[in-house]
Design an enzyme around this catalytic site. Structure first.
Site, PDB file in Angstrom:
ATOM      1  CD  GLU A  60      -1.944  -2.359   1.226  1.00 53.96           C
ATOM      2  OE1 GLU A  60      -0.840  -2.678   1.700  1.00 53.96           O
ATOM      3  OE2 GLU A  60      -2.837  -3.184   0.970  1.00 53.96           O
ATOM      4  CG  HIS A 129     -11.499  -5.726   6.350  1.00 52.15           C
ATOM      5  ND1 HIS A 129     -10.402  -6.023   7.108  1.00 52.15           N
ATOM      6  CD2 HIS A 129     -11.160  -6.053   5.078  1.00 52.15           C
ATOM      7  CE1 HIS A 129      -9.444  -6.533   6.330  1.00 52.15           C
ATOM      8  NE2 HIS A 129      -9.880  -6.557   5.092  1.00 52.15           N
TER       9      HIS A 129
END
Ligand SMILES: Cc1ncc(C[n+]2csc(CCOP(=O)(O)OP(=O)(O)O)c2C)c(N)n1
Ligand SMILES: [Mg+2]
Lengths: 324, 350
Positions: A60, A129
């Site tokens: 990322e 999440h």
């Protein structure tokens, strides 16, 4: 008019923008062959090829960093971060690099990248999440922030993001992807940075954004049956923030509810509440009340998950008490 | 025949390779457990759809875990049911957690991707790729300081090989001679991305060697090979030489339960599923003279065990709303004020 889902509208926006502007490319995990974890970029690789749909390793910080370098070198990247929950991993690139490059270097160059990501609860995806982390972004000068709540805004805000001179963080909501609406994309959209008044009423103003708009509208309908009429403001972009629209509506009514899915403390709702209290003080008849996510992580268990974010019922009840 | 009787029978059976049979039994438990988790999902009784099954990867979990000792700690990735089970987890409590029930390991708050039992040294499963890796460096540091003789093992997928945090962690473990092992379960895919689409450097262990760790890649087909290799690495780790092990295997099914793997061919899947560590072990046991019947009895008893785990999970209750703020902070610490309480307070004032 065509019936589109939020997901389709996002894909259409990417498609149309990529046709018009060759410098646009998409970079991220599973964006190409797989078509995106939530299917937003599905099929785009067939049209635009792997050069413009760059599948990356799971790295990322480097994805965002690469997008920054590309944006400084004449390309217009759309970097996809699969979940906003991973934003912490990229926060140096985003907060110390992308957000500050124009300023630190005396305005020589901007970083016109769009970071598409998604957040929010509703799918029992657990504590890592399901979060709403927009406050991290809003707390960082230099970053623009868009959070579409409707199908038509999914399209238009993404198109507009792709014309901006600065980094735009574009946060979708995972529970909205299958939302359907009849839309006419040829109708002139609201300008970038302008809030939408989704409903007019004289009893209370409810300010919200992203998926909570759905809940607020449901609450507003229920309130209407009880002869309480709400004005509903959908902010659409949090930076720029259209405070003029908020002020105008608040001055007419004097009672305000701010609704956000993110945790209450130091959230976007806190900023909105503070500004309304400061700037509309003379017009308020009651305290500005925030209905927001509980100050705790989100459980995988569906009941606890639903209980930790605002529900239409809680919004309705709170509005009613504020009005009575 | 119950499990004890089976065990006794085999102690008397000179031809039985009891080690392999034990490894087989453990792998079968993982396989069956995962199959039941899949059924839980199909019946709509799991919490959410983020279920990552480790079918095809059993030898990595069982091989490495059987080279660990009581007191060792570990972290896992999101596909960690098998590892946890191999370290002695109770399938009832696991299944309940996966179903999001109060009786589960984490009181129904964590779910499949955040399951753990600190009592068994499980420092946590993780839904952030690479997120659990550095904790073993800290656990190794503590073990070294406390001279406990324990090691700490990080389990992760091939996808995590491209996360920077792995290299930061391995470097520190080597620099400080920590009792730590890094285990990459290379199932060839990170979601839809095949390993060679994620890196040119596919000899994964070489990266660890470059940083001064022991580094080995092993084929996961034969659990005994995995076990023996892991044993060498854990022995070394225990005396301050950290290691890295890549176990190659094949992810038999989709990334998560919803994924039908359209990015790979059926032929590839058929070939991949032939590399089945459970069946491979079973065949080897049979070659050594154990009858199918005996193994079927083992399988059946495991199947019964996992059926009860399902029953336990289904008959348990979800956590009550009143538990929302429990464990945000430590015991006897002030809890966050619920939004509703706060609103009541503000509006009551008028
Ligand atoms: C930091 C981070 N990036 C991306 C994801 C989304 N994601 C979840 S699992 C996964 C693939 C992981 O592959 P691998 O590490 O090989 O583990 P496997 O699923 O194969 O067991 C991805 C990209 C994530 N959870 N965390
Ligand atoms: Mg993998």
């Amino acid at each position: 008019m065509v019936e589109l889902t939020y997901r389709d509208a996002l894909r259409q926006a990417l498609y149309d923008a990529m046709i018009e502007d060759e410098s646009i490319f998409i970079i991220g995990e599973e964006v190409g062959r797989y078509g995106g974890a939530y299917g937003v970029t599905k099929g785009l690789i067939d049209k635009f090829g792997p050069e413009r749909l760059l599948d990356t390793p799971i790295s990322e910080p480097a994805i965002i960093g690469t997008a920054i370098g590309a944006a400084m070198s004449g390309l217009r990247p759309v970097a996809e971060l699969m979940y906003v929950d991973f934003i912490g991993m990229t926060m140096d690139q985003l907060g110390n690099q992308a957000a500050k490059i124009r300023y630190m270097f005396g305005g020589q160059i901007g970083v016109p990248l769009v970071l598409r990501t998604q957040g929010g609860a509703g799918r029992s995806a657990g504590a890592q999440h399901s979060q709403s982390l927009e406050a991290f972004i809003m707390h960082t000068p230099g970053l623009r922030l868009a959070m579409p709540a409707t199908v038509s805004d999914a399209y238009h805000l993404l198109r507009q993001s792709l014309t901006k001179p600065d980094p735009v963080v574009f946060i979708e909501h995972k529970s909205l992807y299958s939302l359907k609406e009849d839309v006419d994309l040829s109708i002139e959209p609201l300008p970038w940075g302008k809030a939408a008044v989704r409903r007019h009423g004289s009893d209370i103003v409810i300010v919200t954004y992203s998926r909570q708009l759905q809940f607020v509208m449901q609450a507003a309908q229920a309130l209407s049956k009880q002869n309480i009429e709400a004005t509903v403001i959908d902010l659409r972009t949090l930076n720029p923030l259209d405070f003029d629209t908020i002020r105008k509506e608040v001055e007419k009514v004097g009672k305000v509810l701010v609704v956000s899915e993110a945790v209450l403390t130091s959230g976007v709702a806190s900023e909105l509440s503070a500004r309304i209290s400061e700037e509309c003080f003379d017009y308020l008849t009651d305290p500005v009340v925030r209905v927001a996510g509980e100050d705790c992580p989100i459980s995988v268990s569906a009941d606890l998950e639903a209980g930790s974010i605002p529900s239409p019922k809680v919004i309705e009840e709170t509005a009613k008490r504020l009005v009575m | 025949m119950n499990m004890t009787e089976i065990k006794l029978k085999h102690i008397h059976d000179a031809r039985t390779n009891s080690r392999l049979e034990d490894l087989y039994r453990q792998m079968r438990r993982v396989r069956t457990f995962e199959e039941r988790v899949g059924e839980l999902f199909v019946r709509g009784q799991s919490a959410g759809s983020m279920l990552h099954l480790s079918i095809g990867e059993e030898s990595a979990a069982v091989g490495v875990c059987s080279a660990m000792k009581e007191g060792d700690s570990f972290t896992t990735h999101h596909r960690g049911h098998g590892i946890f089970l191999s370290r002695g987890a109770n399938p009832n409590l696991m299944m309940a957690e996966i179903a999001g029930k109060e009786t589960g390991y984490c009181k129904g708050k964590g779910g499949s991707m955040h399951i753990a039992d600190m009592g068994l040294g499980h420092l946590g499963a993780n839904a952030i790729v690479g997120g659990g890796i550095p904790a073993v460096v800290g656990a190794g540091l503590a073990a070294k300081r406390g001279k406990t003789g324990a090691i700490s093992v990080a389990f992760f997928g091939d996808g995590a090989m491209q996360q920077g945090i792995l290299y930061e962690s391995m470097n520190m473990a080597a620099l400080w001679d920590l009792p730590v092992l890094f285990v990459c379960i290379n199932n060839q895919y990170g979601m839809g991305t095949r390993i060679d689409q994620a890196t040119k450097a596919t000899n994964l262990h070489e990266r660890a060697i470059a940083l001064g760790l022991n580094g080995i890649s092993v084929d996961g087909l034969n659990v005994e090979t995995v076990q023996e290799t892991a044993q060498k690495l854990t022995d070394d780790a225990r005396v301050g030489k950290p290691g890295f092990l890549a176990v190659s295997c094949y992810r038999f099914f989709g990334h998560a339960r919803m994924d039908k793997s359209p990015y790979r061919s059926e032929e590839e899947e058929t070939e991949g599923r032939k590399r089945d560590p459970v069946l491979f072990a079973r065949d080897n046991i049979i070659k050594e003279g154990v009858s199918d019947e005996v193994l079927d009895i083992i399988d059946q008893s495991i199947s019964d065990e996992m059926d009860s785990a399902i029953d336990f999970a289904i008959s348990s209750s979800p956590p009550p709303l009143s538990s929302m703020f429990r464990d945000v902070y430590g015991p006897n610490e002030p809890e966050p004020e619920p939004v509703q309480t706060r609103i009541n307070r503000i509006l009551a004032r008028e």
